[in-house]
Scaffold this motif. Sequence first.
Motif, mmCIF file in Angstrom:
data_model
loop_
_atom_site.group_PDB
_atom_site.id
_atom_site.type_symbol
_atom_site.label_atom_id
_atom_site.label_comp_id
_atom_site.label_asym_id
_atom_site.label_seq_id
_atom_site.Cartn_x
_atom_site.Cartn_y
_atom_site.Cartn_z
ATOM 1 N N LYS A 56 12.955 7.707 33.266
ATOM 2 C CA LYS A 56 13.585 8.961 32.863
ATOM 3 C C LYS A 56 14.172 8.827 31.464
ATOM 4 C CE LYS A 56 14.647 10.274 37.644
ATOM 5 N NZ LYS A 56 13.720 11.412 37.699
ATOM 6 N N PHE A 57 14.258 9.948 30.759
ATOM 7 C CA PHE A 57 14.581 9.986 29.329
ATOM 8 C C PHE A 57 15.983 10.556 29.104
ATOM 9 C CE2 PHE A 57 13.386 12.455 25.210
ATOM 10 C CZ PHE A 57 13.950 11.475 24.409
ATOM 11 N N GLY A 58 16.816 9.785 28.392
ATOM 12 C CA GLY A 58 18.171 10.225 28.097
ATOM 13 C C GLY A 58 18.422 10.393 26.617
ATOM 14 N N ILE A 59 19.343 11.305 26.280
ATOM 15 C CA ILE A 59 19.671 11.620 24.891
ATOM 16 C C ILE A 59 21.186 11.689 24.751
ATOM 17 C CG2 ILE A 59 19.731 14.144 25.013
ATOM 18 C CD1 ILE A 59 17.747 12.133 22.421
ATOM 19 N N TYR A 60 21.651 11.838 23.511
ATOM 20 C CA TYR A 60 23.081 11.777 23.195
ATOM 21 C C TYR A 60 23.470 12.885 22.229
ATOM 22 C CZ TYR A 60 27.176 10.045 20.567
ATOM 23 O OH TYR A 60 28.384 9.924 19.933
ATOM 24 N N SER A 61 24.662 13.477 22.441
ATOM 25 C CA SER A 61 25.217 14.410 21.471
ATOM 26 C C SER A 61 26.729 14.479 21.633
ATOM 27 C CB SER A 61 24.590 15.805 21.625
ATOM 28 O OG SER A 61 25.001 16.648 20.549
ATOM 29 N N SER A 62 27.340 15.421 20.940
ATOM 30 C CA SER A 62 28.798 15.582 20.962
ATOM 31 C C SER A 62 29.156 17.060 20.957
ATOM 32 C CB SER A 62 29.412 14.913 19.726
ATOM 33 O OG SER A 62 30.785 15.251 19.601
ATOM 34 N N PRO A 63 30.273 17.445 21.600
ATOM 35 C CA PRO A 63 30.739 18.826 21.496
ATOM 36 C C PRO A 63 31.319 19.148 20.126
ATOM 37 C CG PRO A 63 32.315 17.517 22.730
ATOM 38 C CD PRO A 63 31.110 16.649 22.507
ATOM 39 N N GLY A 64 31.514 18.137 19.295
ATOM 40 C CA GLY A 64 32.033 18.339 17.958
ATOM 41 C C GLY A 64 30.948 18.635 16.945
ATOM 42 N N ALA A 65 31.361 18.875 15.708
ATOM 43 C CA ALA A 65 30.396 19.125 14.637
ATOM 44 C C ALA A 65 29.621 17.862 14.277
ATOM 45 C CB ALA A 65 31.118 19.665 13.404
ATOM 46 N N LYS A 66 30.267 16.703 14.490
ATOM 47 C CA LYS A 66 29.641 15.425 14.169
ATOM 48 C C LYS A 66 29.757 14.465 15.349
ATOM 49 C CE LYS A 66 28.625 16.317 9.800
ATOM 50 N NZ LYS A 66 27.223 16.341 9.318
ATOM 51 N N THR A 67 28.804 13.555 15.451
ATOM 52 C CA THR A 67 28.870 12.493 16.446
ATOM 53 C C THR A 67 29.784 11.385 15.931
ATOM 54 O OG1 THR A 67 27.025 11.229 15.524
ATOM 55 C CG2 THR A 67 26.487 13.006 17.093
ATOM 56 N N CYS A 68 29.951 10.342 16.736
ATOM 57 C CA CYS A 68 30.774 9.210 16.308
ATOM 58 C C CYS A 68 30.214 8.565 15.044
ATOM 59 C CB CYS A 68 30.859 8.177 17.423
ATOM 60 S SG CYS A 68 31.806 8.715 18.843
ATOM 61 N N GLY A 69 28.893 8.586 14.893
ATOM 62 C CA GLY A 69 28.256 7.988 13.730
ATOM 63 C C GLY A 69 28.145 8.917 12.542
ATOM 64 N N GLY A 70 28.697 10.129 12.661
ATOM 65 C CA GLY A 70 28.654 11.077 11.557
ATOM 66 C C GLY A 70 27.388 11.912 11.497
ATOM 67 N N TYR A 71 26.606 11.896 12.568
ATOM 68 C CA TYR A 71 25.385 12.701 12.640
ATOM 69 C C TYR A 71 25.711 14.071 13.250
ATOM 70 C CZ TYR A 71 22.770 8.472 11.460
ATOM 71 O OH TYR A 71 22.284 7.358 10.813
ATOM 72 N N ALA A 72 24.748 14.960 13.239
ATOM 73 C CA ALA A 72 24.988 16.326 13.695
ATOM 74 C C ALA A 72 25.300 16.371 15.181
ATOM 75 C CB ALA A 72 23.773 17.201 13.393
ATOM 76 N N GLY A 73 26.429 17.029 15.522
ATOM 77 C CA GLY A 73 26.786 17.290 16.903
ATOM 78 C C GLY A 73 26.283 18.658 17.328
#
Length: 393
Positions: A105-122
Motif C-alpha cells: 500500500k502507498f502512503g504520502i505526507y502533507s501538512s495542514p499548514g502552508a508549509k511542511t516541516c521541510g519548508g515544502y508546500a503544505g
Amino acid sequence: MRTLASFSCALLLCSVSAFGQNGLAAKPPMGWNSWNHFAGHVTDADVRSAADELVSTGMRDAGYVYVNVDDTWQGERDAQGVLHTNSRFPDMKALGDYIHSKGLKFGIYSSPGAKTCGGYAGSLGHEAQDAKMYASWGVDFLKYDLCSFQDNMNQAKAEHPNDPNAAKDLMIAAYRKMGDALKATGRPILYSLCQYGVDQPWKWGPGLGANMWRTTDDIDDSYGRMIAIGFSQAGLSKYAAPGHWNDPDMLEVGNGKMTEDEYKTHMSLWVILAAPLLAGNDLSKMSDSDKSILMNKDAIAIDQDSLGKQGDRLYESGDLDVWTKPLSGGRVAVGLFNRSWSVREVSVDLAAIGFRNGGNVRDVWEQKDMGQRKGVVTETLPKHGAALLIVSK
C-alpha cells in the motif's frame, strides 16, 4: 515548530465506528516510512527499493504493507493550484502503481499548514484538491503533520487572548477539514495525525475520522529518547481500539545507534503498546539481528492481536518496569524491562495478572516455551534489556 533536521513525524487517525469511519486499521498499521533513514534526501528509487525489500525479506508477508513517502516530495503549485512533485519524484501515480504491483500500500505526507516541516508546500487552502489528487494516485495512507500550522495557532491565541481554546479549536478544524476531504474522495485512505500529542488527540481524534494519532514529540535513534517516549504512554491504553490507535512514533530498529538489547526493548515496548509498526531503516542493509527483531512472529502477533487492546504498566520500581497487554483467548503478554546500567533481575507474579493457578509461559525473544510456571517468574536482564513473555492457561 519542527525543522527539517529534527522532524520525524508519523500521522494517524481514528473513528467512531467499529473500525473507524473509513473501515481501516482494524489492527495497528504496519509498514515502512522514509523519514528516519532517508529524511529529506529520499527519492523515487529509494521508495521502489524499499518496496522490493519488503517483499524479498519477507517483511510484507509478516505484515509490513504500507510504503510511506514522508516530507520533501513536493514541488510547486501551478496557476490552478495543482501541486506538482519535484525532480526526485517524477511520477507519483507510477510510483503508486509499482508499490501496488508488489501487493503493498502507498502512503504520502502533507501538512495542514502552508508549509511542511521541510519548508515544502503544505495543503492549507487546498485540502479537497490535494485529497482528490492523492486518490487519483492510488494513495492508501496520509500522514498529516502539524508543522507550520503552529504559526496559525499562535496567531489565533494572539487574536483571541480571552479564549483558551482558540488555538486548539483551529487545529481540530484543520484536521477535520482534511479528514472530510479524504472521505469525500470515496477512496479508503488511512488518516494519520502527526501533531505530537498537542491537546490530547486521543480524546478528539476519533471524531475526525483519524485512524492513528501521535502521542509524543519525535523519536530518534537513541535509547534515552526511545524509552522516554515509550514509557510515557502509561495510562493511554483506554483510548486505543480497532480503527484508532495511539502512535508513539516510528521504529528506529536497524538504524545503528542502539544495541541489540536496546532494539529488543524498543520492539517489546511498541508491541505491548499496540503501536503502529512503521520501520524506518534502510531495508537493503539489515543485519540478521534487525530482521529477527522486526519479523519475530510472536512479537508481531502481540501487536496485531485480534482483541485490539493496548497494554499498560503493571508496576514500576526504580529502573525496573513490568507492563502487560491482554490478548485474545485469555492470554496475557508481559514485558519485563531493565532501564538500569547493570544486569538486574525483573519479576512478575503470575497471580497478579490473572493466573492464580499458574500458566504456560513462552519467551518471545528466545523463541522457546518455558513450560508450566506458577507463582513468580523472574528473568535476568542485561542493562537496557527486556524480556517479552506470553502467558496462557
